[in-house]
Design a protein around this motif. Structure first.
Motif, mmCIF file in Angstrom:
data_model
loop_
_atom_site.group_PDB
_atom_site.id
_atom_site.type_symbol
_atom_site.label_atom_id
_atom_site.label_comp_id
_atom_site.label_asym_id
_atom_site.label_seq_id
_atom_site.Cartn_x
_atom_site.Cartn_y
_atom_site.Cartn_z
ATOM 1 N N GLY A 190 0.797 -1.221 0.000
ATOM 2 C CA GLY A 190 0.000 0.000 0.000
ATOM 3 C C GLY A 190 0.826 1.266 0.000
ATOM 4 O O GLY A 190 0.402 2.289 0.552
ATOM 5 N N ASN A 207 -1.176 5.602 -0.700
ATOM 6 C CA ASN A 207 -2.142 4.574 -1.067
ATOM 7 C C ASN A 207 -2.869 4.099 0.189
ATOM 8 O O ASN A 207 -2.247 3.802 1.205
ATOM 9 C CB ASN A 207 -1.402 3.403 -1.723
ATOM 10 C CG ASN A 207 -2.352 2.445 -2.402
ATOM 11 O OD1 ASN A 207 -3.523 2.372 -2.066
ATOM 12 N ND2 ASN A 207 -1.833 1.710 -3.368
ATOM 13 N N GLY A 210 -3.809 -2.109 0.127
ATOM 14 C CA GLY A 210 -2.682 -2.984 0.447
ATOM 15 C C GLY A 210 -2.754 -3.555 1.845
ATOM 16 O O GLY A 210 -3.709 -3.358 2.589
ATOM 17 N N ASN A 215 2.147 -1.968 5.767
ATOM 18 C CA ASN A 215 2.208 -0.517 5.630
ATOM 19 C C ASN A 215 2.605 0.131 6.948
ATOM 20 O O ASN A 215 3.426 1.053 6.981
ATOM 21 C CB ASN A 215 0.845 0.006 5.164
ATOM 22 C CG ASN A 215 0.889 1.466 4.752
ATOM 23 O OD1 ASN A 215 1.009 2.338 5.592
ATOM 24 N ND2 ASN A 215 0.796 1.718 3.458
#
Length: 279
Positions: A190, A207, A210, A215
């Motif tokens: 992500g 983003n 994900g 992340n």
């Protein structure tokens, strides 16, 4: 075996949702070539780490709940008992409360009082906290030993600790070769850039998709490097002077960290690197 993403929501609203429909949609995705990703393997050391991680997460949650309960009972306890426990740090508080259960087990006789019940409750909660803490330490030891044998190169990088390394390995799985490029790994975590440009303004944002655990691991890497890594700090200051916002710089740093991690995970154990020079 191929991995098929969640079906299109608009299509589900039109056609409904059922197991046969999901099967048909998955088959169409594979036949059309839209589903090309290989499924994550779960038959190696990364799967073992995932099992330990699940155990640790649940144990940490249970310990936090027990600590909150103990402190709540202390607040509503008898004033004399509350005064006795006031001002103690967590470690001393837990040791003091653990002694209540041991003493009360020998001194109980006749009708039980509210004060005695409170002391026993505090003691049992303190014992529970100690037992769960011991389980967490044992799982941490096993995870550290597993990482030293499977991916020691990750632990040598600035900003990556055992928990962060485990989260990134779990995102990749036991078959990292299924990720064709660092861009695919960035999308998985992500951190691939998402356009939000309009007219003459050209921007990219973080983003929101994900693997959120991976992340978060990259987020910890970036903020650790911003505190302790001079090269990351210099990069941050240079991009600020160029007019970039803090969010944009963090997005770039997370993308650079993803690139470094991808190449480290794909390397054999002997190919270690020891710097955080992606910035």
């Amino acid at each position: 075996m191929l991995d098929v993403n969640r079906m299109d929501r608009a299509d589900r609203r039109r056609r409904g949702k059922s197991d046969p429909l999901d099967t048909q949609n998955a088959a169409r995705a594979v036949l059309s070539g839209r589903a090309r990703a290989r499924a994550k393997a779960g038959d190696g050391p990364v799967q073992i780490a995932r099992m330990y991680k699940l155990t640790k997460v649940s144990a940490v949650k249970a310990r936090t709940q027990a600590i909150n309960q103990l402190k709540s009972v202390r607040i509503t306890a008898d004033p004399a008992l509350r005064e006795e426990l006031a001002g103690l740090g967590n470690a001393e508080l837990f040791r003091t409360c653990a002694g209540f259960a041991e003493v009360s087990s020998y001194e109980w006789a006749g009708e039980e009082s509210v004060l005695q019940a409170t002391r026993i409750t505090l003691g049992l909660l303190a014992h529970r906290i100690g037992q769960i803490s011991e389980q967490i330490r044992e799982v941490d030891t096993r995870l550290a030993r597993l990482l030293e044998g499977h991916a020691p190169q990750l632990l040598e990088v600035v900003g990556i600790g055992p928990d962060t390394a485990v989260a990134l390995l779990i995102a990749v799985g036991d078959n990292p070769e299924r990720l064709r490029s660092e861009a695919s790994f960035a999308a998985l975590c992500g951190v691939s850039p998402v356009e939000r440009s309009s007219g003459r303004s050209q921007f990219r944002r973080l983003n929101r998709g994900g693997d959120r655990q991976a992340n978060a691991a990259l987020h910890r890497i970036v903020f650790t490097r911003l505190r302790v890594d001079p090269r990351t700090q210099n990069y941050f200051e240079r991009r600020i002077k160029e007019g970039k916002t803090r969010r944009e710089i963090i997005r770039c740093l997370k993308r650079y960290a993803t690139r470094e991690v991808f190449h480290l995970i794909g390397q054999p154990q002997s190919g270690t690197r020891s710097s955080g020079d992606v910035c």
